[in-house]
Design a protein around this motif. Structure first.
Motif, PDB file in Angstrom:
ATOM      1  N   ARG A  88       0.825  -1.215   0.000  1.00 55.99           N
ATOM      2  CA  ARG A  88       0.000   0.000   0.000  1.00 55.99           C
ATOM      3  C   ARG A  88       0.858   1.264   0.000  1.00 55.99           C
ATOM      4  N   PHE A  89       1.939   1.272   0.769  1.00 61.27           N
ATOM      5  CA  PHE A  89       2.699   2.509   0.954  1.00 61.27           C
ATOM      6  C   PHE A  89       4.069   2.491   0.269  1.00 61.27           C
ATOM      7  N   GLY A  90       4.512   1.327  -0.200  1.00 63.04           N
ATOM      8  CA  GLY A  90       5.728   1.277  -1.007  1.00 63.04           C
ATOM      9  C   GLY A  90       7.017   1.430  -0.232  1.00 63.04           C
ATOM     10  N   ASP A  91       7.379   2.648   0.105  1.00 64.53           N
ATOM     11  CA  ASP A  91       8.644   2.914   0.800  1.00 64.53           C
ATOM     12  C   ASP A  91       8.466   2.618   2.288  1.00 64.53           C
ATOM     13  N   VAL A  92       8.620   1.347   2.641  1.00 64.21           N
ATOM     14  CA  VAL A  92       8.350   0.870   4.006  1.00 64.21           C
ATOM     15  C   VAL A  92       9.482  -0.062   4.431  1.00 64.21           C
ATOM     16  N   ALA A  93       9.779  -0.075   5.706  1.00 70.82           N
ATOM     17  CA  ALA A  93      10.763  -1.032   6.230  1.00 70.82           C
ATOM     18  C   ALA A  93      10.354  -1.452   7.631  1.00 70.82           C
ATOM     19  N   MET A  94      10.729  -2.670   7.976  1.00 72.04           N
ATOM     20  CA  MET A  94      10.601  -3.111   9.360  1.00 72.04           C
ATOM     21  C   MET A  94      11.759  -2.515  10.163  1.00 72.04           C
ATOM     22  N   VAL A  95      11.528  -2.350  11.445  1.00 72.99           N
ATOM     23  CA  VAL A  95      12.582  -1.861  12.338  1.00 72.99           C
ATOM     24  C   VAL A  95      13.399  -3.059  12.812  1.00 72.99           C
ATOM     25  N   SER A  96      14.690  -2.869  12.947  1.00 73.61           N
ATOM     26  CA  SER A  96      15.543  -3.973  13.394  1.00 73.61           C
ATOM     27  C   SER A  96      15.633  -4.015  14.916  1.00 73.61           C
ATOM     28  N   SER A  97      16.011  -5.164  15.410  1.00 73.10           N
ATOM     29  CA  SER A  97      16.421  -5.317  16.813  1.00 73.10           C
ATOM     30  C   SER A  97      17.905  -5.650  16.810  1.00 73.10           C
ATOM     31  N   HIS A  98      18.643  -5.073  17.716  1.00 73.13           N
ATOM     32  CA  HIS A  98      20.075  -5.331  17.800  1.00 73.13           C
ATOM     33  C   HIS A  98      20.316  -6.448  18.809  1.00 73.13           C
ATOM     34  N   ILE A  99      20.736  -7.587  18.327  1.00 74.11           N
ATOM     35  CA  ILE A  99      21.029  -8.724  19.194  1.00 74.11           C
ATOM     36  C   ILE A  99      22.474  -8.601  19.661  1.00 74.11           C
ATOM     37  N   THR A 100      22.677  -8.603  20.956  1.00 80.14           N
ATOM     38  CA  THR A 100      24.015  -8.410  21.520  1.00 80.14           C
ATOM     39  C   THR A 100      24.568  -9.717  22.069  1.00 80.14           C
TER      40      THR A 100
END
Length: 655
Positions: A88-100
């Motif tokens: 629907r919105f095209g320019d979209v991304a999931m947010v990452s989680s930083h695994i330490t």
């Protein structure tokens, strides 16, 4: 409008409408339900005016961070919702989680740098022998602790228009993710939308699907009436399978509080949180609710009898006692939540008490609320979150009271893991609902409603693979056992389990004869006597983990002089009961001693057992399997909640 969030609200509305148009319920989680605009747009499911939700907990001009509209969807369609957003919105991304790096992963990574393989590390751990350069590896591992290891995908965080604002990369799952985590994306000006999967909504969705299929009507779960059957079910704590209401602690609390509407459930959901309990607020609230002690005068926190139940209450108290506006009160609440040291706490307490004194608030009142504010603020729900979940919990209880078969189908297929499905099945049987064993002609993958009962799905059969289930669906109906064997290719272990759990009972042949026919590849087999009831029970438990027959205790302990029905008649006296394990939880006392709460069950219901530290230490190695257990102890009743305080525990037959 001043803060520029109108587009944000409309985007979230668009996403939510996509779910609602498919007939799937949605719930706004968190402080977003405080917004009338969000409610009118259909983003959230509770009216802030009706539930007295302060808007400033969600948004005001003094906030430097972004508003929080977390949306819960049915977990089964969450991926479809994310797909819709990307298209629907095209320019979209999931947010990452930083695994330490954590201790184990840091050690393995450091060992690699010194030339050790994973196999060597595993061998050294198993055999407890040191690796070459062990001390240097340990020092390197210590230096790695807390450092980034790899990126993962946030459970539901999405940002729009991140291109050019945040660095991005493809994740292993194929979606684009920002290299920034959830805090960093906000710092660079991106607004995160949390689209989360929720089994509570999935349970409700499947329940109303079954109701519609069987009755032709589809209840509106956000506008359900308050009626006597639902109130009775809640006040008696008969809420197994009801989302948010089924834990042993919550069922006991419902008996104590006697809530009679969604607002009452909202209070119960807040009161069960650790903050109120740790301060003794739960006891005070229950006594005031039941009229056993007077509530303090005044309008502040009048609906909670002067007890701080919600995170927002810190904001309301700061406003009412210290003369701050609600916006200023929210900023003060945030300061309290961020206290890191004793010095910070002392300084903030002086500031609060000085403001209260300037506002003519009695010092003892100010001091009492300051203690409540600092102790419970990090372990409580905000009012809007509790309201949203209170409405969902009411819907779950209402459906259980009015459509029990549909309720159990939804609960079993979306089981959240607190109780084994076997416990749900036994509770359904106690309510008079027939349970039908798996059938190759009728069963689906999951449990289904059938003729006022529940049909066990083929997916419950041990060893039967998804490929084999699909093959069965494509080939049925079957005329006979020979027809089935001729048109399918099912492994021998799967065929054995199909025969022993009753999936071939439609043939009219005895189960041993069916199994012998399978083993002889359809050859002639003489008549063989069927299994006894006890044998059928044993095989069904082995293959399915449940039984459609009598309760398991009927087969292992048929002669018992007492059962759980006597508990209410033996308060203050000692009893001896036999039960199977339903669930267990270990907790710590104020003295940091371990104790355990057990939930056992027999033919007539579940009962609670408390193992105080001395008993827990004595019997902790004994408790952990299904049982059955013999428990001896004293029956205690507290505000209509009955518990058996254990004095002795043993396995049945080993007393």
């Amino acid at each position: 409008g001043k803060l520029g969030y109108a587009d944000y609200f409309l985007v979230v509305r668009d996403i939510v409408r996509h779910s609602r148009d498919r007939g799937v319920p949605v719930a706004g989680r968190g402080s977003g339900a405080s917004s009338v605009v969000a409610y009118v747009l259909g983003i959230t499911n509770v009216c802030p005016i009706e539930f007295d939700l302060p808007f400033e907990r969600f948004l005001h001009e003094g906030r430097s961070d972004y508003p929080d509209l977390d949306i819960d969807f049915c977990w089964r369609i969450r991926d479809d919702i994310l797909d819709y957003v990307f298209h629907r919105f095209g320019d979209v991304a999931m947010v990452s989680s930083h695994i330490t790096f954590q201790p184990r992963s840091a050690f393995r990574e450091a060992a690699k740098a010194f030339g050790c393989s994973d196999a060597q590390v595993s061998y050294s751990k198993r055999r407890r022998v040191p690796l070459p350069n062990q001390s240097r590896i340990e020092a390197a591992a210590k230096a790695l602790l807390g450092r980034p290891r790899h990126l993962s995908v946030h459970c539901g965080g999405v940002v729009l228009r991140p291109d050019g604002v945040a660095p991005m990369q493809p994740a292993e799952k194929g979606v684009m993710v920002t290299q920034y985590d959830k805090r960093s994306v906000e710092e660079v000006g991106l607004v995160k939308i949390d689209l989360l999967g929720n089994r509570a909504l999935s349970t409700i969705r499947e329940t109303i699907d079954v109701v519609e299929k069987t009755t032709g009507t589809r209840p509106d779960v956000e506008c359900l009436p308050i009626d006597e059957p639902t109130v009775r079910l809640i006040q008696e704590g008969n809420t197994i399978g009801c989302n948010q209401l089924e834990s042993p602690g919550m069922r006991a609390l419902l008996r104590m509080m006697k809530p009679s509407n969604p607002k009452g459930l909202m209070k119960a959901l807040a009161l069960i949180r650790p903050g109120a309990s740790s301060l003794g607020m739960k006891e005070r609230f229950i006594r005031r609710t039941r009229g056993l002690e007077p509530s303090p005068p005044g309008e502040m926190l009048a609906d909670t009898h002067g007890v701080m139940l919600y995170e927002d209450d810190a904001m309301v108290v700061a406003s009412g006692l210290a003369g701050l506006s609600l916006s200023e009160g929210d900023l003060f609440r945030r300061k309290v939540k961020k206290i890191q040291s004793e010095e910070e706490g002392v300084a903030l307490s002086r500031e609060f008490l000085a403001l209260c004194a300037a506002n003519d608030t009695p010092p003892d009142v100010a001091a009492d609320f300051w203690v409540q504010m600092t102790k419970f603020n990090s372990f409580s729900f905000c009012r809007a979150h509790a309201a949203s979940y209170g409405v969902l919990a009411w819907a779950s209880a209402w459906l259980a009271a009015h459509y029990p078969v549909a309720h159990w189908v939804g609960a079993i297929n979306n089981n959240q893991g607190l109780y084994d499905i076997r416990v749900y099945i036994e509770q359904a049987k106690r309510e008079g609902i027939p349970i039908y064993l798996p059938c190759l002609q009728k069963s689906e993958v999951e449990f289904t409603e059938e003729q006022g009962g529940i049909r066990v799905g083929l997916g419950r059969i041990a060893l039967l693979s998804c490929r084999e289930i699909e093959q069965i669906f494509q080939s049925r109906p079957f005329d006979s056992l020979e027809d089935f064997l001729g048109r399918t290719r099912i492994s021998r272990p799967s065929l054995r389990n199909l025969a022993l759990c009753g999936a071939f009972d439609w043939t009219g042949l005895s189960r041993p004869r069916i199994w012998m026919s399978v083993r002889s590849k359809g050859g002639a087999v003489p008549p063989i006597p069927d299994h006894t009831e006890s044998e059928k029970f044993r095989y069904e438990m082995e293959v399915l983990g449940l039984s459609a027959r009598q309760h398991p205790l009927f087969y292992v302990s048929p002669q018992r002089s007492t059962d759980s029905r006597i508990l209410s008649q033996r308060v203050g006296r000692s009893v001896r009961l036999v039960g199977l394990m339903a669930t267990a939880r270990v907790a710590m006392t104020a003295r940091r001693e371990a104790m355990q709460f057990l939930t056992l069950e027999d033919e007539y219901g579940l009962f609670e057992v408390t193992c105080f530290p001395r008993i827990f230490q004595r019997y902790r190695s004994l408790v952990g399997t299904l049982g059955p257990y013999v428990v001896e102890g004293k029956v205690e009743q507290r505000y209509d909640a009955i518990t058996l305080n254990a004095e002795k525990i043993s396995h049945l037959g080993r007393e």
